[in-house]
Design a protein around this motif. Structure first.
Motif, PDB file in Angstrom:
ATOM      1  N   THR A   1     -18.699  43.393  -1.221  1.00  0.00           N
ATOM      2  CA  THR A   1     -17.956  42.378  -0.571  1.00  0.00           C
ATOM      3  C   THR A   1     -16.370  43.047  -0.267  1.00  0.00           C
ATOM      4  OG1 THR A   1     -17.170  40.173  -0.644  1.00  0.00           O
ATOM      5  CG2 THR A   1     -17.306  41.255  -2.506  1.00  0.00           C
ATOM      6  N   ALA A   2     -15.970  42.541   1.006  1.00  0.00           N
ATOM      7  CA  ALA A   2     -14.665  42.847   1.677  1.00  0.00           C
ATOM      8  C   ALA A   2     -14.364  44.273   1.344  1.00  0.00           C
ATOM      9  CB  ALA A   2     -13.688  41.922   0.637  1.00  0.00           C
TER      10      ALA A   2
ATOM     11  N   LYS B   1     -16.678  46.758   5.504  1.00  0.00           N
ATOM     12  CA  LYS B   1     -17.858  47.028   6.414  1.00  0.00           C
ATOM     13  C   LYS B   1     -17.793  46.302   7.835  1.00  0.00           C
ATOM     14  CE  LYS B   1     -20.517  44.504   3.826  1.00  0.00           C
ATOM     15  NZ  LYS B   1     -19.639  44.195   2.739  1.00  0.00           N
TER      16      LYS B   1
ATOM     17  N   ASP C   1     -25.637  38.752   6.736  1.00  0.00           N
ATOM     18  CA  ASP C   1     -25.246  37.546   6.107  1.00  0.00           C
ATOM     19  C   ASP C   1     -25.960  36.419   7.259  1.00  0.00           C
ATOM     20  OD1 ASP C   1     -23.914  39.024   4.368  1.00  0.00           O
ATOM     21  OD2 ASP C   1     -21.818  37.874   4.874  1.00  0.00           O
TER      22      ASP C   1
ATOM     23  N   TYR D   1     -29.027  34.548   5.645  1.00  0.00           N
ATOM     24  CA  TYR D   1     -28.974  33.769   4.483  1.00  0.00           C
ATOM     25  C   TYR D   1     -30.023  32.577   4.602  1.00  0.00           C
ATOM     26  CZ  TYR D   1     -25.225  35.789   1.703  1.00  0.00           C
ATOM     27  OH  TYR D   1     -24.356  36.595   0.881  1.00  0.00           O
TER      28      TYR D   1
ATOM     29  N   TYR E   1     -25.295  33.862  -3.951  1.00  0.00           N
ATOM     30  CA  TYR E   1     -25.296  34.364  -2.533  1.00  0.00           C
ATOM     31  C   TYR E   1     -25.242  36.044  -2.541  1.00  0.00           C
ATOM     32  CZ  TYR E   1     -25.039  29.925  -0.894  1.00  0.00           C
ATOM     33  OH  TYR E   1     -25.063  28.291  -0.513  1.00  0.00           O
TER      34      TYR E   1
ATOM     35  N   TYR F   1     -24.702  32.086  10.509  1.00  0.00           N
ATOM     36  CA  TYR F   1     -24.549  31.459   9.371  1.00  0.00           C
ATOM     37  C   TYR F   1     -23.173  31.025   9.221  1.00  0.00           C
ATOM     38  CZ  TYR F   1     -24.851  31.011   4.168  1.00  0.00           C
ATOM     39  OH  TYR F   1     -24.638  30.441   2.986  1.00  0.00           O
TER      40      TYR F   1
ATOM     41  N   ILE G   1     -23.837  43.558   2.661  1.00  0.00           N
ATOM     42  CA  ILE G   1     -23.703  44.004   0.979  1.00  0.00           C
ATOM     43  C   ILE G   1     -24.963  44.461   0.664  1.00  0.00           C
ATOM     44  CG2 ILE G   1     -21.586  42.757   0.303  1.00  0.00           C
ATOM     45  CD1 ILE G   1     -23.626  40.585  -0.824  1.00  0.00           C
TER      46      ILE G   1
ATOM     47  N   ARG H   1     -10.846  39.587  -0.680  1.00  0.00           N
ATOM     48  CA  ARG H   1     -11.582  38.480  -0.470  1.00  0.00           C
ATOM     49  C   ARG H   1     -10.849  37.268  -0.729  1.00  0.00           C
ATOM     50  NH1 ARG H   1     -17.924  37.830  -1.946  1.00  0.00           N
ATOM     51  NH2 ARG H   1     -18.060  35.471  -2.469  1.00  0.00           N
TER      52      ARG H   1
ATOM     53  N   ARG I   1      -9.195  36.452   2.405  1.00  0.00           N
ATOM     54  CA  ARG I   1     -10.053  36.235   3.619  1.00  0.00           C
ATOM     55  C   ARG I   1     -10.748  34.884   3.190  1.00  0.00           C
ATOM     56  NH1 ARG I   1     -15.515  39.164   3.696  1.00  0.00           N
ATOM     57  NH2 ARG I   1     -15.820  37.722   1.976  1.00  0.00           N
TER      58      ARG I   1
ATOM     59  N   ARG J   1     -13.014  31.130   5.288  1.00  0.00           N
ATOM     60  CA  ARG J   1     -14.147  30.665   4.762  1.00  0.00           C
ATOM     61  C   ARG J   1     -13.787  29.407   4.082  1.00  0.00           C
ATOM     62  NH1 ARG J   1     -17.774  35.999   3.269  1.00  0.00           N
ATOM     63  NH2 ARG J   1     -17.609  37.056   5.329  1.00  0.00           N
TER      64      ARG J   1
ATOM     65  N   ARG K   1     -12.360  28.262   1.244  1.00  0.00           N
ATOM     66  CA  ARG K   1     -12.381  28.098  -0.066  1.00  0.00           C
ATOM     67  C   ARG K   1     -11.019  27.781  -0.820  1.00  0.00           C
ATOM     68  NH1 ARG K   1     -17.518  30.948  -0.325  1.00  0.00           N
ATOM     69  NH2 ARG K   1     -18.584  30.340   1.606  1.00  0.00           N
TER      70      ARG K   1
ATOM     71  N   GLN L   1     -16.850  31.732  -8.603  1.00  0.00           N
ATOM     72  CA  GLN L   1     -17.946  32.628  -7.899  1.00  0.00           C
ATOM     73  C   GLN L   1     -17.888  34.203  -8.136  1.00  0.00           C
ATOM     74  OE1 GLN L   1     -17.962  32.766  -3.677  1.00  0.00           O
ATOM     75  NE2 GLN L   1     -20.121  33.082  -3.549  1.00  0.00           N
TER      76      GLN L   1
ATOM     77  N   VAL M   1     -20.612  37.291  -8.093  1.00  0.00           N
ATOM     78  CA  VAL M   1     -20.364  38.356  -7.275  1.00  0.00           C
ATOM     79  C   VAL M   1     -20.355  39.494  -7.900  1.00  0.00           C
ATOM     80  CG1 VAL M   1     -18.776  39.202  -5.461  1.00  0.00           C
ATOM     81  CG2 VAL M   1     -19.234  36.721  -5.327  1.00  0.00           C
TER      82      VAL M   1
END
Ligand code: ADP
Ligand code: C5P
Length: 224
Positions: free
Chosen positions: A31-32, A35, A56, A59, A75, A104, A129, A158, A161, A166, A168, A176, A181
């Motif tokens: 993650t992060a 990519k 993604d 999902y 996830y 998603y 991922i 992350r 971001r 997202r 959060r 999480q 993760v």
């Protein structure tokens, strides 16, 4: 002559009597790790010749659950994805057919109402991922790239971001990360690096790697 297509894909295409041949590039990594940034750099370089499929977007949807229940799901395990649908659609796309890909929405932890039409292109980039954890997906990739970025840099990126894009909180990101993760990264993502053809430290910042990938794609585009 050397063909950029994997033996398996060539056979798949021949079995279906198809003449359409896309170069399929899988881009995996934690993650992060960078990519999406690498994917976007390639899309920009090869304007109009690339189609992108994001893991993604596959999902699983969870319509029966509340936001809190959806937020508590894992996830980062292979079971979180509708991988059969992804493989089916990817095969369609490689075969030269447009697909209607799910979209998603991370802010609601669910599939959105939208679908996105993706047209076939000579270069298909697949990003996500856990791509290299699925053998049937790996069979479709002609080139497998793994973006390798240290975990401390990835969690810093992350946090930023997930808060900015997202929706959060820092508490939810921390919980999480520690509960799912990080353990899933160690269990699945990191070992899947061994399936890659090329490991790219630092992703898009690695200009030598980027140059080699761009050259490889250019060779392919000039050969079709
Ligand atoms: P992934 O698709 O692997 O989750 P992204 O490419 O979306 O990663 O990058 C995650 C975040 O880190 C984004 O906000 C992006 O702008 C940032 N980022 C990506 N690459 C770098 C880099 N080399 N240096 C600093 N920040 C980066
Ligand atoms: O872009 P990136 O590769 O980081 O996207 C994968 C990550 O998205 C996973 O690590 C997963 O924890 C996260 N995710 C999330 N909430 C969801 C779905 C995925 O935080 N509802």
């Amino acid at each position: 002559a050397f063909s950029p297509l994997s033996t398996r894909l060539r056979k798949n295409l021949a079995d279906r009597g198809s003449n359409v041949r896309s170069l399929v590039i899988g881009i995996a990594g934690g993650t992060a790790s960078g990519k999406t940034s690498l994917t976007k750099a390639l899309v920009k370089e090869f304007k109009g010749n690339t189609a992108v499929v994001y893991l993604d977007n596959y999902y699983k949807s969870h319509t029966g659950l509340t936001y809190e229940q959806r937020a508590a799901l894992n996830y980062d395990a292979p079971t979180a994805f509708d991988i059969d649908l992804m493989i089916e659609q990817l095969r369609q796309l490689i075969d030269g057919n447009p697909i209607e890909c799910p979209v998603y929405d991370y802010t609601i932890h669910n599939r959105s109402e939208e679908v996105q039409e993706i047209a076939p292109q000579p270069v298909v980039i697949v990003e996500g991922i856990l791509l290299f954890v699925f053998p049937q997906l790996c069979e479709l990739f002609d080139i497998k790239l793994f973006v390798d970025t240290d975990a401390d840099e990835r969690i810093l990126r992350r946090v930023r971001r997930d808060m900015v894009e997202r929706g959060r909180t820092i508490d939810s990101i921390e919980k999480q990360y520690l509960e799912t993760v990080k353990p899933m990264h160690d269990l699945y993502v990191e070992p899947s690096k061994r399936k890659a053809d090329i490991i790219i430290p630092d992703g898009v910042q690695n200009l030598v790697a980027l140059d080699m990938i761009i050259n490889r794609i250019n060779n392919y585009l000039h050969s079709v």
